[in-house]
Design an enzyme around this catalytic site. Structure first.
Site, short mmCIF file in Angstrom:
data_model
loop_
_atom_site.label_atom_id
_atom_site.label_comp_id
_atom_site.label_asym_id
_atom_site.label_seq_id
_atom_site.Cartn_x
_atom_site.Cartn_y
_atom_site.Cartn_z
N GLU A 31 -22.18 -11.72 -1.79
CA GLU A 31 -21.14 -12.45 -0.42
C GLU A 31 -20.84 -13.75 -0.15
O GLU A 31 -20.13 -14.41 0.05
CB GLU A 31 -21.38 -11.44 0.87
CG GLU A 31 -20.75 -10.84 1.48
CD GLU A 31 -20.81 -10.36 2.85
OE1 GLU A 31 -20.01 -10.05 3.93
OE2 GLU A 31 -21.96 -10.71 3.96
N TYR A 33 -22.56 -16.05 -2.10
CA TYR A 33 -21.63 -17.10 -3.06
C TYR A 33 -20.06 -16.52 -3.67
O TYR A 33 -19.31 -17.73 -3.63
CB TYR A 33 -22.77 -16.14 -4.17
CG TYR A 33 -22.06 -16.51 -5.34
CD1 TYR A 33 -21.28 -16.53 -5.99
CD2 TYR A 33 -22.97 -17.85 -6.04
CE1 TYR A 33 -20.76 -16.85 -7.18
CE2 TYR A 33 -22.64 -18.44 -7.29
CZ TYR A 33 -21.56 -18.33 -7.56
OH TYR A 33 -21.38 -19.17 -8.81
N LEU A 80 -37.74 -18.98 -41.33
CA LEU A 80 -38.52 -19.50 -41.13
C LEU A 80 -39.22 -18.49 -41.89
O LEU A 80 -38.43 -17.60 -42.40
CB LEU A 80 -39.08 -18.85 -39.33
CG LEU A 80 -38.41 -19.50 -38.28
CD1 LEU A 80 -39.66 -18.64 -37.31
CD2 LEU A 80 -40.08 -20.86 -38.43
N LYS A 110 -40.09 -14.27 -30.30
CA LYS A 110 -39.81 -14.19 -31.87
C LYS A 110 -38.52 -13.54 -31.19
O LYS A 110 -38.37 -12.39 -31.27
CB LYS A 110 -39.47 -13.99 -33.30
CG LYS A 110 -38.51 -14.14 -34.38
CD LYS A 110 -39.30 -13.94 -35.51
CE LYS A 110 -38.31 -14.83 -36.71
NZ LYS A 110 -36.50 -14.16 -36.90
N CYS A 398 -17.61 27.65 -29.22
CA CYS A 398 -18.65 26.99 -28.80
C CYS A 398 -20.04 27.54 -30.29
O CYS A 398 -19.50 29.17 -30.31
CB CYS A 398 -18.72 27.66 -27.58
SG CYS A 398 -20.84 27.46 -26.50
N CYS A 414 -17.27 22.85 -24.07
CA CYS A 414 -17.38 24.43 -23.54
C CYS A 414 -16.71 24.83 -22.54
O CYS A 414 -17.74 24.55 -21.21
CB CYS A 414 -19.09 25.22 -23.88
SG CYS A 414 -18.51 26.85 -23.79
N CYS A 419 -21.34 31.13 -20.24
CA CYS A 419 -21.80 30.16 -21.09
C CYS A 419 -23.10 30.63 -21.45
O CYS A 419 -23.88 29.62 -20.78
CB CYS A 419 -20.96 29.16 -22.27
SG CYS A 419 -22.04 29.11 -23.69
S1 IVH Z 1 -38.27 -21.45 -34.11
C1 IVH Z 1 -38.48 -24.99 -36.85
N1 IVH Z 1 -39.36 -20.12 -32.64
O1 IVH Z 1 -35.73 -16.57 -35.95
C2 IVH Z 1 -38.41 -23.46 -36.79
N2 IVH Z 1 -37.11 -19.89 -33.95
O2 IVH Z 1 -36.20 -17.03 -39.01
C3 IVH Z 1 -37.15 -23.11 -36.37
N3 IVH Z 1 -35.91 -17.19 -33.59
O3 IVH Z 1 -33.34 -19.19 -36.86
C4 IVH Z 1 -37.08 -21.73 -35.79
N4 IVH Z 1 -37.15 -17.16 -31.32
O4 IVH Z 1 -32.96 -18.11 -34.53
C5 IVH Z 1 -37.98 -19.66 -33.77
N5 IVH Z 1 -39.36 -18.88 -31.19
C6 IVH Z 1 -38.50 -18.90 -31.79
C7 IVH Z 1 -37.58 -17.97 -32.44
C8 IVH Z 1 -35.93 -18.28 -33.34
C9 IVH Z 1 -36.11 -16.57 -32.24
C10 IVH Z 1 -34.85 -17.11 -35.12
C11 IVH Z 1 -33.67 -18.79 -34.97
C12 IVH Z 1 -34.41 -18.83 -36.37
C13 IVH Z 1 -35.01 -17.72 -37.02
C14 IVH Z 1 -35.94 -18.10 -38.29
#
Ligand code: IVH
Length: 649
Positions: A31, A33, A80, A110, A398, A414, A419
């Site tokens: 509110e 905000y 990676l 990741k 059904c 149905c 049923c």
């Molecule tokens: S580091 C120099 N850290 O994974 C290293 N990537 O498979 C570059 N990603 O394109 C990436 N979580 O989009 C890094 N904690 C994380 C990540 C991450 C997701 C994705 C990112 C990258 C892809 C590589």
């Protein structure tokens, strides 16, 4: 409003929204905000030339751009190398230690989303660029500005590229797909696709609606002095970016394995999807020495989690008739192990979805199982077809009672209130745990009661007698008496259980509690206006309640007379405050007794719970906070001290 006030208001709004979106730690109500936001809009309408770039109004993109322009990254975005098990990790470590013996490792999740590069100059966000091919991406600044966890301004004034992943939280993903299902739109396969698709919308107001979240994982062009990666990241988080739910600096393989196991274990409790853990050499100088192969850095690796998506075959499609009459198709698939669970069935949602995806019997498909949600088919591998696949026709009758089915929006239903499937399922629901919790009313027994003609609706349960039950196959005196006893125990329970047990469409446990608390026995005469003012109850739910009461008034009253539920004591509504309606956990030694603080919070409308879970909104800690604090941090719950709590009030 004067100009100075305008500038101050923007600062305030930005602070509020940082607490709300980045820290998950609201320091004001919606509110307040909204009111301030409105005043800022008014000022800007009157003084269009003075609109500041960092005004929150500039986040909502509504301009449709003509495709995206290509934009080179200041430094390359790498991918990676993947490893999948301890053996892979050992090999990677041997290789890496050969390059440098004196290293430690920074481990973080990741994230499974879409990568994004943010360019800040003079502390201002100037560009948002998709990864593209790593060298050149697409300029999507307009869309990026709508993501609330991306600060438009940061304290750091030198040029910097901040890289991270844009994700959609799991619950938000389910919500979007539910909405799309209802509107007959194509579903997103998984949160990653939803995030990537939302990020590259030509109309940035669509991006703004999707509640995307940015999680930083590194820097490109780097103007930071820190010599260790974990310090660098700590600094980036302190600029106003979100922290990962879990991270660690590790000294050796055992520590790496241990945090990896922890993350795999915690994976389902995280709000976002993870597909692995990234291990990075923590010493920046060593990172620079090690450098890159043609494709990937030598100083980092992705340690993947067990997959949650697998390929299988559709063996059959069966039809289920629920208590509302909705007929849902379920795929029976070749049993497939997904992350330790053998999956044999997957939801197909509805027939539009079968047609849209062109799902056929014997098709090879990708299924996704994540968390506690029902496995679903996310893709049909049409290129794998060999001619043996068969279309599955939409049913017209059904499968249980053979009466004609009618299409209601995207559902086929149905219409026959008698049923067997509808009656049996509504009785099972009536007796289930979050309803009246009646033991002994499993599928088999309910089916028997129905087919014998003794029970044609829930009301009939209360006319059962020992004599009647003893005529049924398999019923001896003891079994019959036990069943009668547990049916008897359904009487005198909380009123919300009674409401929930009625099985009103769209009204589950939470809404039943809200309605019970708000109206008590007067529920049956509640008006539309009164119902929609309840927290969490929208138009559709209100309509559903009214329609149900209209059709079933007599039955509700009769059941209420038989069951004599307890009427809840009506509580006075607490005033607006940051804890109202929130679930709070207390831990550690506080400046006042914990009992007193609990009582105060309950008066403010908070629910004080004993243990930390995903559902916890706040953990309030005193001195010597222990495992609850760690768990809350792990789950990304907002942790505040008891003093901070008092300040918020
Ligand atoms: S580091 C120099 N850290 O994974 C290293 N990537 O498979 C570059 N990603 O394109 C990436 N979580 O989009 C890094 N904690 C994380 C990540 C991450 C997701 C994705 C990112 C990258 C892809 C590589």
């Amino acid at each position: 409003m004067k100009k100075e006030e305008y500038i101050k208001s923007i600062e305030k709004l930005n602070l509020y929204s940082k607490h709300y979106y980045v820290l998950d730690d609201p320091i004001t109500t919606d509110e307040v905000y909204d009111k301030l936001y409105h005043e800022v809009v008014e000022y800007e309408v009157e003084h269009p030339t003075e609109v500041l770039d960092n005004s929150p109004t500039q986040r909502v993109g509504d301009v449709v751009s003509e495709g995206f322009t290509k934009e080179p990254h200041l430094s390359r975005m790498w991918s990676l190398e993947d490893i999948f098990d301890k053996e892979g990790l050992e090999k990677w470590l041997i290789k890496t230690y050969k390059l440098d013996k004196n290293i430690t490792f920074y481990c973080e999740p990741k994230y499974d989303g879409a990568s994004l590069n943010l360019v800040y100059e003079n502390g201002k966000l100037v560009k948002g660029i998709t990864r593209g091919d790593g060298t050149v991406g697409e300029l999507i600044t307009q869309n990026v500005r709508t993501i609330n966890s991306i600060p438009l301004e940061i304290e750091h004034k030198e040029s910097i590229e901040i890289r991270g992943e844009v994700v959609i939280f799991k619950d938000e993903f389910e919500k979007i797909n539910k909405e799309r299902l209802k509107n007959g739109e194509q579903l997103f396969a998984n949160p990653r696709n939803a995030a990537a698709g939302s990020l590259r919308q030509l109309d940035s107001s669509i991006t703004a609606e999707r509640n995307l979240v940015f999680l930083p994982y590194g820097v490109g062009v780097d103007s930071l002095p820190q010599k260790r990666l974990h310090k660098k990241m700590e600094y980036i988080y302190s600029l106003g970016f979100r922290r990962p739910p879990e991270r660690a600096v590790c000294q050796n393989i055992d520590e790496i394995e241990s945090i990896y196991k922890q993350m795999v274990h915690d994976r389902e409790s995280y709000t976002m999807m993870l597909d692995g853990m990234v291990i990075k050499v923590d010493e920046i100088a060593s990172q620079i020495d090690m450098g890159y192969t043609v494709k990937v850095p030598r100083f980092a690796v992705a340690y993947k989690f067990p997959a949650v998506e697998k390929i299988t075959t559709i063996k059959d499609i069966v039809l289920q008739v629920g208590r509302t009459g909705a007929v849902t198709p379920v795929a029976i698939v070749e049993p497939t192990d997904i992350d330790g669970v053998v999956v044999e069935r997957a939801t197909l949602h509805n027939f539009d979805e079968i047609q849209r995806k062109d799902i056929r019997l014997n098709d090879k498909v990708i299924i996704l199982r994540s968390g506690d949600v029902i496995p679903k088919i996310i893709k049909v591998l049409t290129h794998e077809r060999d001619g043996s696949e068969k279309m599955f026709p939409k049913p017209t009758h059904c499968p249980v009672c053979q009466s004609e089915l009618l299409q209601e929006d995207v559902l086929i239903k149905c219409q026959n209130l008698e049923c067997e499937a509808r009656v049996v399922n509504s009785i099972i629901y009536f007796a289930s745990k979050p309803c009246l919790n009646i033991d002994g009313l499993g599928v088999k027994i309910v089916e028997l009661l129905f087919s014998s003609g003794m029970v044609k609706s829930v009301v009939d349960l209360f006319d059962l007698t020992l004599e009647k039950l003893l005529t049924l196959e398999g019923f001896k005196e003891k079994k019959a008496q036990n069943l009668l006893d547990s049916i008897e125990k359904a009487k005198g329970k909380e009123y919300w259980r009674f409401l929930n047990a009625l099985g009103i469409e769209h009204i589950g446990e939470v809404a039943s509690k809200t309605l019970a608390e708000r109206f008590g026995f007067a529920f049956i005469d509640a008006s539309r206006e009164d119902i929609i003012t309840c927290d969490g109850i929208g138009e559709e739910m209100a309509e559903s309640v009214l329609e149900f009461v209209r059709v079933n008034r007599e039955t509700i009253l009769k059941l209420q007379e038989i069951l004599e539920p307890q009427e809840p004591i009506q509580k006075e509504e607490a005033k607006e405050n940051p804890f109202k309606g929130k679930t709070v956990v207390l831990t550690g030694t506080m400046s006042e007794s914990r009992g007193a603080i609990k009582e105060m919070l309950e008066r403010l409308g908070a629910k004080v719970s004993g243990s930390v879970s995903k559902k916890t909104d706040f953990l309030i800690y005193g001195d010597d906070a222990g495992s609850k604090y760690d768990k809350a941090m792990g789950l990304g719950v907002i942790c505040i001290s008891d003093n901070e709590m008092k300040e918020m009030l």
